[in-house]
Scaffold this motif. Structure first.
Motif, mmCIF file in Angstrom:
data_model
loop_
_atom_site.group_PDB
_atom_site.id
_atom_site.type_symbol
_atom_site.label_atom_id
_atom_site.label_comp_id
_atom_site.label_asym_id
_atom_site.label_seq_id
_atom_site.Cartn_x
_atom_site.Cartn_y
_atom_site.Cartn_z
ATOM 1 N N ASP A 232 8.856 3.843 6.959
ATOM 2 C CA ASP A 232 9.570 4.069 8.204
ATOM 3 C C ASP A 232 9.114 3.025 9.214
ATOM 4 O O ASP A 232 8.031 2.441 9.078
ATOM 5 N N LEU A 233 9.930 2.803 10.251
ATOM 6 C CA LEU A 233 9.724 1.656 11.137
ATOM 7 C C LEU A 233 9.696 2.059 12.596
ATOM 8 O O LEU A 233 10.588 2.768 13.071
ATOM 9 N N LEU A 234 8.660 1.595 13.282
ATOM 10 C CA LEU A 234 8.676 1.564 14.744
ATOM 11 C C LEU A 234 8.850 0.097 15.114
ATOM 12 O O LEU A 234 7.945 -0.716 14.901
ATOM 13 N N ALA A 235 10.021 -0.228 15.645
ATOM 14 C CA ALA A 235 10.380 -1.610 15.936
ATOM 15 C C ALA A 235 10.047 -1.948 17.388
ATOM 16 O O ALA A 235 9.896 -1.064 18.227
ATOM 17 N N GLU A 236 9.933 -3.233 17.662
ATOM 18 C CA GLU A 236 9.813 -3.684 19.044
ATOM 19 C C GLU A 236 11.201 -4.101 19.532
ATOM 20 O O GLU A 236 12.077 -4.484 18.752
ATOM 21 N N LYS A 237 11.375 -4.007 20.852
ATOM 22 C CA LYS A 237 12.609 -4.516 21.448
ATOM 23 C C LYS A 237 12.604 -6.036 21.321
ATOM 24 O O LYS A 237 11.537 -6.644 21.188
ATOM 25 N N PRO A 238 13.750 -6.668 21.241
ATOM 26 C CA PRO A 238 15.086 -6.094 21.439
ATOM 27 C C PRO A 238 15.769 -5.642 20.152
ATOM 28 O O PRO A 238 16.990 -5.510 20.128
ATOM 29 N N SER B 13 20.704 -7.102 15.080
ATOM 30 C CA SER B 13 20.489 -5.682 15.394
ATOM 31 C C SER B 13 21.378 -4.786 14.543
ATOM 32 O O SER B 13 20.951 -3.719 14.080
ATOM 33 N N LEU B 14 22.607 -5.210 14.320
ATOM 34 C CA LEU B 14 23.506 -4.433 13.461
ATOM 35 C C LEU B 14 22.982 -4.382 12.031
ATOM 36 O O LEU B 14 23.020 -3.319 11.382
ATOM 37 N N ALA B 15 22.479 -5.502 11.532
ATOM 38 C CA ALA B 15 21.961 -5.543 10.160
ATOM 39 C C ALA B 15 20.758 -4.624 10.004
ATOM 40 O O ALA B 15 20.625 -3.921 8.985
ATOM 41 N N ILE B 16 19.873 -4.604 10.996
ATOM 42 C CA ILE B 16 18.688 -3.740 10.942
ATOM 43 C C ILE B 16 19.103 -2.278 10.973
ATOM 44 O O ILE B 16 18.640 -1.461 10.165
ATOM 45 N N ARG B 17 19.980 -1.925 11.923
ATOM 46 C CA ARG B 17 20.438 -0.538 12.019
ATOM 47 C C ARG B 17 21.090 -0.069 10.729
ATOM 48 O O ARG B 17 20.779 1.021 10.198
ATOM 49 N N ASP B 18 21.986 -0.882 10.200
ATOM 50 C CA ASP B 18 22.731 -0.475 9.015
ATOM 51 C C ASP B 18 21.837 -0.358 7.789
ATOM 52 O O ASP B 18 22.027 0.530 6.953
ATOM 53 N N LYS B 19 20.839 -1.225 7.672
ATOM 54 C CA LYS B 19 19.902 -1.133 6.542
ATOM 55 C C LYS B 19 19.085 0.150 6.637
ATOM 56 O O LYS B 19 18.879 0.840 5.628
ATOM 57 N N GLY B 20 18.622 0.483 7.811
ATOM 58 C CA GLY B 20 17.867 1.721 7.976
ATOM 59 C C GLY B 20 18.683 2.941 7.613
ATOM 60 O O GLY B 20 18.185 3.862 6.954
ATOM 61 N N GLU B 21 19.947 2.955 8.048
ATOM 62 C CA GLU B 21 20.820 4.079 7.721
ATOM 63 C C GLU B 21 21.088 4.148 6.226
ATOM 64 O O GLU B 21 21.075 5.231 5.627
ATOM 65 N N ALA B 22 21.343 2.996 5.605
ATOM 66 C CA ALA B 22 21.657 2.967 4.176
ATOM 67 C C ALA B 22 20.492 3.471 3.333
ATOM 68 O O ALA B 22 20.695 4.125 2.297
ATOM 69 N N LEU B 23 19.265 3.175 3.777
ATOM 70 C CA LEU B 23 18.076 3.569 3.011
ATOM 71 C C LEU B 23 17.518 4.920 3.435
ATOM 72 O O LEU B 23 16.579 5.426 2.811
ATOM 73 N N GLY B 24 18.067 5.501 4.487
ATOM 74 C CA GLY B 24 17.603 6.805 4.942
ATOM 75 C C GLY B 24 16.223 6.777 5.572
ATOM 76 O O GLY B 24 15.485 7.765 5.525
ATOM 77 N N ARG B 25 15.862 5.654 6.199
ATOM 78 C CA ARG B 25 14.548 5.538 6.825
ATOM 79 C C ARG B 25 14.604 6.035 8.276
ATOM 80 O O ARG B 25 15.656 5.980 8.930
ATOM 81 N N ARG C 48 0.842 -1.204 0.000
ATOM 82 C CA ARG C 48 0.000 0.000 0.000
ATOM 83 C C ARG C 48 0.876 1.252 0.000
ATOM 84 O O ARG C 48 1.683 1.469 0.900
ATOM 85 N N GLU C 49 0.684 2.096 -0.988
ATOM 86 C CA GLU C 49 1.486 3.309 -1.111
ATOM 87 C C GLU C 49 1.128 4.353 -0.065
ATOM 88 O O GLU C 49 1.921 5.270 0.203
ATOM 89 N N ASP C 50 -0.061 4.248 0.517
ATOM 90 C CA ASP C 50 -0.481 5.270 1.474
ATOM 91 C C ASP C 50 0.025 5.005 2.895
ATOM 92 O O ASP C 50 -0.191 5.825 3.787
ATOM 93 N N ILE C 51 0.703 3.897 3.139
ATOM 94 C CA ILE C 51 1.234 3.610 4.470
ATOM 95 C C ILE C 51 2.589 4.293 4.634
ATOM 96 O O ILE C 51 3.510 4.065 3.854
ATOM 97 N N ASP C 52 2.704 5.126 5.659
ATOM 98 C CA ASP C 52 3.950 5.856 5.916
ATOM 99 C C ASP C 52 4.850 5.137 6.911
ATOM 100 O O ASP C 52 6.073 5.127 6.752
ATOM 101 N N VAL C 53 4.242 4.588 7.956
ATOM 102 C CA VAL C 53 4.981 3.988 9.068
ATOM 103 C C VAL C 53 4.389 2.622 9.368
ATOM 104 O O VAL C 53 3.161 2.452 9.357
ATOM 105 N N VAL C 54 5.253 1.656 9.666
ATOM 106 C CA VAL C 54 4.790 0.326 10.071
ATOM 107 C C VAL C 54 5.344 0.016 11.458
ATOM 108 O O VAL C 54 6.548 0.140 11.703
#
Length: 381
Positions: free
Chosen positions: A98-104, A112-124, A70-76
């Motif tokens: 954009d992402l609101l993640a749950e812990k941990p 966790s490193l892979a998630i962080r780095d992907k977000g930074e690489a994509l500018g999310r 869905r193109e109208d979804i901004d945040v998951v």
């Protein structure tokens, strides 16, 4: 006024809390952005049926790819077991959301490193859930620390204590199995909540000595038999941090078996001139310590005054879990839209990754009966 459209993947306990908060968004005073829950994904039809009561929801599906398309979804907001974090979080980011993640924030350090780095690489825009510090009490604790009134800080204690596992007849679920919850066990379940405030204050553990306990080793499997519980029930981490150039002990407690507790988050900080402590066991009470000839504690009764984002509720009334959860979501939206303005915000990806470095070192410490030095790697791998 801008509207941010939200999707939820994992509509269970925390998904319903988020939906409830979105439904009460109008309770935020003069908040300059709206939110609407547009889509929910869950494999359980009964869970999805609950969301039929929400008029803004346009899609209920068991296929998360349908939600992401869905193109109208901004945040998951993704509320799934830890073993699913890496793949789902990265797919959300790659879908342009954009992402609101749950812990941990991943089942282990590598994830966790892979998630962080992907977000930074994509500018999310990516943040992680931890709601308790948004209560007025923890906010006042942070204010007291920053005021300097405590003098030289000499000791820190923080913890999150549950007692649900005291019921040995409680059927097993995913949080009690390493393949779903991870080797870090209770640290992954409760640890980010415990570390949120210390890390935000710049107190990163440098050394750790861990005591980990597996107290309940089997539970009913729900089918008439018994199943192995192989996660850590309790974790006590003796750590060392540097505060204003001095080495300071910091005790971190994460327990699923804490007799006398149900869902207690606490923090205590002591200095040479004073101290402060707060516990959700007594939600309204902030305790401050002073030395003025004699030594004395002062109790301050707290109400709604002091939440980061003002609401319609009168200042004399006490807040609860639903309120701090809503404050956390408001913090996410405010920071995403650029009007956090110095207020307390959600856990950052770097903070979530830092917690995993602590947990990883704690596993090594317990296995080796050793004090472990925590080596943080800030650059993408």
């Amino acid at each position: 006024m801008k509207t941010i459209n939200i999707g939820i993947i994992g509509g269970g306990l925390m998904g319903r809390e988020a939906a409830s908060a979105f439904g009460r968004w109008f309770a935020l005073n003069d908040f300059p952005a709206k939110v609407e829950l547009k889509a929910v994904c869950d494999l359980n039809e009964q869970v999805l049926a609950w969301y039929k009561n929400i008029s803004s929801v346009e899609l209920l599906t068991a296929d998360y790819k349908e939600l992401l398309a869905r193109e109208d979804i901004d945040v998951v907001y993704v509320a799934l077991p830890h073993n699913l974090h890496k793949d789902f979080y990265i797919e959300v980011l790659e879908a342009g959301k954009d992402l609101l993640a749950e812990k941990p924030f991943g089942i282990d350090l590598e994830a966790s490193l892979a998630i962080r780095d992907k977000g930074e690489a994509l500018g999310r825009f990516v943040r992680c859930s931890s709601e308790m510090p948004f209560l007025p009490g923890p906010q006042r604790v942070i204010e007291e620390v920053k005021s300097g009134r405590m003098g030289e800080i000499i000791e820190v204690k923080a913890g999150f204590l549950h007692s649900s596992d005291l019921d040995f007849n409680k059927p097993i679920n995913w949080k009690r199995q390493v393949k779903y919850c991870g080797e870090i066990g209770v640290m992954g379940d409760l640890g980010m909540h415990v570390l949120h405030v210390p890390l935000r204050l710049g107190w990163k553990p440098e050394l750790v000595y861990a005591n980990l306990q597996k107290i309940v080793t089997e539970r009913p499997d729900g089918k008439g038999g018994m199943a192995v519980c192989d996660t850590w029930n309790n974790a006590t981490l003796n750590t060392q941090v540097t505060i204003d150039g001095k080495q300071v002990p910091m005790l971190l407690e994460m327990k699923r078996i804490a007799p006398g507790e149900t869902n207690t988050w606490y923090i205590e900080i002591f200095g040479t001139k004073g101290g402060v402590k707060y516990s959700t066991k007594d939600t309204k009470a902030l305790w401050t310590f002073r030395i003025d000839g004699d030594q004395y504690w002062q109790r301050t009764d707290l109400g709604f005054k002091g939440v980061p984002f003002p609401v319609i509720t009168g200042g004399i009334f006490e807040p609860g879990f639903a309120d701090c959860f809503m404050q956390m979501l408001a913090g996410y939206v405010a920071e995403r839209e650029g009007f956090l303005n110095g207020r307390f915000g959600c856990v950052t990806p770097d903070e979530a990754v830092a917690s995993h470095y602590v947990f990883d070192a704690a596993l090594k410490s317990f296995a080796n009966s050793s004090v472990e030095k925590i080596e943080y790697q800030q650059q993408p791998v």
